[in-house]
Motif scaffolding. Structure first.
Motif, mmCIF file in Angstrom:
data_model
loop_
_atom_site.group_PDB
_atom_site.id
_atom_site.type_symbol
_atom_site.label_atom_id
_atom_site.label_comp_id
_atom_site.label_asym_id
_atom_site.label_seq_id
_atom_site.Cartn_x
_atom_site.Cartn_y
_atom_site.Cartn_z
ATOM 1 N N ALA A 1 30.145 98.300 57.652
ATOM 2 C CA ALA A 1 30.940 99.234 56.830
ATOM 3 C C ALA A 1 30.131 100.507 56.571
ATOM 4 C CB ALA A 1 31.329 98.573 55.513
ATOM 5 N N GLU A 2 28.861 100.305 56.197
ATOM 6 C CA GLU A 2 28.024 101.480 55.888
ATOM 7 C C GLU A 2 27.785 102.335 57.123
ATOM 8 O OE1 GLU A 2 24.744 99.430 54.151
ATOM 9 O OE2 GLU A 2 26.060 98.820 52.484
ATOM 10 N N GLY B 1 29.945 102.930 59.325
ATOM 11 C CA GLY B 1 31.179 103.621 59.694
ATOM 12 C C GLY B 1 32.057 102.868 60.676
ATOM 13 N N TYR B 2 31.798 101.567 60.876
ATOM 14 C CA TYR B 2 32.546 100.836 61.916
ATOM 15 C C TYR B 2 34.021 100.553 61.575
ATOM 16 C CZ TYR B 2 28.201 99.707 64.398
ATOM 17 O OH TYR B 2 27.022 99.760 65.080
ATOM 18 N N GLY B 3 34.353 100.446 60.308
ATOM 19 C CA GLY B 3 35.761 100.224 59.951
ATOM 20 C C GLY B 3 36.192 98.769 59.986
ATOM 21 N N SER C 1 33.256 95.822 50.388
ATOM 22 C CA SER C 1 33.255 96.892 51.387
ATOM 23 C C SER C 1 34.203 98.037 51.022
ATOM 24 C CB SER C 1 33.595 96.335 52.770
ATOM 25 O OG SER C 1 34.850 95.705 52.751
ATOM 26 N N SER D 1 35.282 101.378 49.648
ATOM 27 C CA SER D 1 34.526 102.607 49.394
ATOM 28 C C SER D 1 35.501 103.768 49.555
ATOM 29 C CB SER D 1 33.397 102.751 50.412
ATOM 30 O OG SER D 1 33.956 102.960 51.698
ATOM 31 N N GLN E 1 35.398 105.906 51.931
ATOM 32 C CA GLN E 1 35.781 105.975 53.357
ATOM 33 C C GLN E 1 36.738 104.853 53.728
ATOM 34 O OE1 GLN E 1 32.550 106.032 52.427
ATOM 35 N NE2 GLN E 1 32.042 108.155 52.927
ATOM 36 N N LEU E 2 36.561 103.684 53.069
ATOM 37 C CA LEU E 2 37.397 102.522 53.397
ATOM 38 C C LEU E 2 38.066 102.030 52.111
ATOM 39 C CD1 LEU E 2 34.936 100.481 55.697
ATOM 40 C CD2 LEU E 2 36.989 101.703 56.430
ATOM 41 N N TRP F 1 35.437 106.520 63.830
ATOM 42 C CA TRP F 1 34.656 106.089 62.664
ATOM 43 C C TRP F 1 35.540 105.820 61.455
ATOM 44 C CZ3 TRP F 1 30.102 104.728 64.139
ATOM 45 C CH2 TRP F 1 29.402 105.454 65.105
ATOM 46 N N ASN F 2 35.101 104.897 60.622
ATOM 47 C CA ASN F 2 35.701 104.663 59.305
ATOM 48 C C ASN F 2 37.212 104.458 59.316
ATOM 49 O OD1 ASN F 2 33.380 104.793 57.588
ATOM 50 N ND2 ASN F 2 33.261 106.957 58.156
ATOM 51 N N SER F 3 37.720 103.838 60.352
ATOM 52 C CA SER F 3 39.142 103.495 60.282
ATOM 53 C C SER F 3 39.308 102.116 60.911
ATOM 54 C CB SER F 3 39.992 104.539 61.002
ATOM 55 O OG SER F 3 39.752 104.465 62.375
#
Ligand code: 5AD
Length: 367
Positions: free
Chosen positions: A95-96, A98-100, A129, A131, A133-134, A348-350
């Motif tokens: 998660a950190e 940016g893998y999603g 997880s 955040s 971004q997520l 990233w991040n999705s």
């Protein structure tokens, strides 16, 4: 006579067309197939490749699949099960980074202790997880074999939303040859239906190059994916494994096997359009740029391995598994190069959910 370019421009394919495409040999023809699959991928699922951080939770397995390096009967490996902290930390690392999404995979166990362990790992990953971004936390995929509908529902309620369960071969005879009689083809098919019923995005796949498998079998595998309305495909070359009880039948020549695996990815894309297709690690056991090639032939998902290095050598489903001692961060730069070499960028991040799932659920609810 149909030319290759008119065949590639078709929007639907007969079994004979599929066999023709899978059997292409001429390098120019194969390049044309690759380009057609690549363009269709861009149109259908976009130009991003999504990462799912893979955590190999445990190699303890109750089953004895003839082809598999972690089958119960293999006494030459040390068995492990990660702690909950290890599983959660590896997932949070993804998660950190940016893998999603992450994938929890393990040998198959159906005991309550294991079911509850997975349930609590999933719940904690989901909770921790979240955040900016997520906002809905990591996407969580499970790859934990055949379970009951009730177990699928428990894990879904805990926060998982995708499940991978390979059919291995849609030919019941081949399935029967590579599994002990306790494992039944019909049960596997029913499990895929249960996963759909439990509301998961469902993934399946086969091994390519199994002894005795024909191009017609691979064409039938693609038809099988369509008939189950599958959302995600993970297919890889069959590679012999130590401790494997099929050693005497050998495997395909690695170069030919790589070529066939790539054509299978491309043809699956041409026939199924909007599914997610993984460029699997096993391709990299055959060529150092195997994953980049998978992406160039129409795959749109990659699964970097986040299993702690101390136990990784004990999760060798097949021989020559790459990246056994690469740290996740080290792997990441290599993988990004693969994605770029495949002409794509990283999403990233999705979550990178399969478009097919959105379409099939919308179709089901409207009618
Ligand atoms: N070669 C290639 N893939 C293998 N798998 C297991 N053993 C092998 C092997 N020897 C694949 C199976 C399984 C997935 C987790 O790994 O398809 O579903």
């Amino acid at each position: 006579m149909t030319t290759l370019s008119s065949l590639l421009a078709q929007t639907s394919f007969s079994d004979a067309d599929i066999v023709t495409l899978l059997g292409l040999k001429d390098p120019d023809d194969i390049a044309a197939l690759r380009e057609a699959a690549y363009s269709l991928t861009t149109v259908e699922v976009g130009d991003t490749v999504h990462y799912r951080g893979l955590v190999e939770v445990s190699n303890i397995c109750a089953l004895d699949c003839h082809y598999c390096g972690i089958r119960r009967g293999n006494r030459d490996i040390e068995r492990y099960c990660l702690t909950k902290d290890d599983v959660v930390d590896a997932a949070l690392w993804s998660a950190e980074s940016g893998y999603g999404s992450c994938v929890l995979q393990a040998g198959e166990r159906r005991d309550e202790g294991f079911i509850a362990f997975i349930e609590s790992c999933v719940a904690e990953i989901k909770e921790r997880s979240v955040s900016q971004q997520l906002p809905h936390g990591l996407g969580i995929t499970l790859s934990l074999g055949e379970q009951t509908l009730e177990t699928y529902r428990r894990w879904k309620a805990a926060g998982a939303h995708r499940y991978l369960l390979r059919i291995e071969s849609s030919n019941p005879e081949t399935f029967g040859r590579i599994h002990p009689p306790t494992q039944r083809f019909e049960t596997r098919v029913a499990a895929l239906a249960d996963l759909g019923q439990a509301g998961y995005q469902v993934g399946t796949g086969v091994m390519i190059g199994l002894p005795g498998q024909t191009l017609a079998d691979l064409a039938a595998d693609i038809r099988f994916y369509a008939s189950c309305d599958i959302d995600m495909i993970g297919m890889g070359p069959y590679i012999v494994a130590s401790g494997n009880s099929m050693l005497d039948v050998g495997m395909m020549d690695p170069q030919a096997l790589l070529g066939l695996s790539l054509r299978m990815i491309a043809v699956t894309r041409l026939v199924l359009h909007d599914v997610n297709i993984a460029s699997t690690t096993a391709l990299e056991a055959l060529a150092t740029d195997g994953r980049a090639q998978g992406i160039a032939f129409g795959a749109n998902v990659a699964m970097p391995n986040l299993t702690p290095r101390e136990v990784r050598q004990n999760y060798q489903l097949y021989q020559g598994k790459p990246g056994l001692d690469q740290a996740p961060a080290q792997q990441q730069s290599g993988l990004e190069r693969s994605v770029e070499a495949g002409g794509r960028r990283v999403g990233w991040n999705s979550w990178g959910d399969p478009r097919h799932f959105g379409r099939r659920t919308a179709a089901n609810s409207s009618g």
